[in-house]
Motif scaffolding. Structure first.
Motif: not given
Length: 172
Positions: A44, A17-18, A39-41, A168, A35, A24, A48, A20-21
């Protein structure tokens, strides 16, 4: 699964995961999240929430995630990805994934409000079916809703009271 979010994400997607992920998954939904474009919304929003619901904070995480896509998009792709992630995690039997699109008539999400579930669809069809059906039903359930559209992911969480909206925005 006894590990943390990184292991959970890795089992679902085959990658790490990045930041941000991971944030969360650790902290829950923030008031605002930037974001990066591209990015893979879906990952994301979904993974999470799924980790919090199944592993680290089940009582404080709404039992329903509504993943709303723009009109004219293909919700079948998100639906298939989410199902694949649940299979990879060995949790397909624990979470119902329901596609609300076109002529698809899957009412399991409505018949079993006590069950953890993810509803996937375009905003026009999903809102007309899910919100109207939930408003007519006699049960109230916590729902977390994420709307994905180019440049923005919006979330709402409702638990019988007025929804708390969260937006977001992508990083510029």
């Amino acid at each position: 699964m006894t590990g943390g979010f990184e292991e959970f994400f890795q089992a679902a997607t085959g990658r790490t995961p990045d930041a941000v992920q991971a944030a969360i998954a650790a902290e829950g939904l923030p008031a605002e999240l930037r974001i990066p474009i591209g990015a893979d919304t879906t990952a994301t929003a979904v993974l999470p929430w799924l980790f919090r619901r199944l592993v680290c904070a089940p009582e404080s995480t709404p039992r329903r995630l509504v993943y709303v896509l723009p009109a004219h998009s293909l919700p079948e792709q998100a639906f298939a990805r989410i199902g694949g992630w649940l299979d990879g995690l060995g949790r397909a039997g624990e979470v119902g994934v329901h596609l609300l699109a076109g002529a698809v008539r899957d009412g399991g999400w409505l018949r079993h409000p006590e069950r953890t579930a993810i509803l996937v669809g375009t905003h026009d069809l999903l809102l007309s079916r899910a919100v109207t059906s939930c408003a007519r039903s006699r049960w109230t359930s916590c729902v977390q809703c994420w709307t994905a559209r180019p440049g923005c992911v919006t979330g709402a969480m409702a638990s019988g009271a007025a929804p708390q909206l969260r937006t977001w925005r992508p990083a510029c």
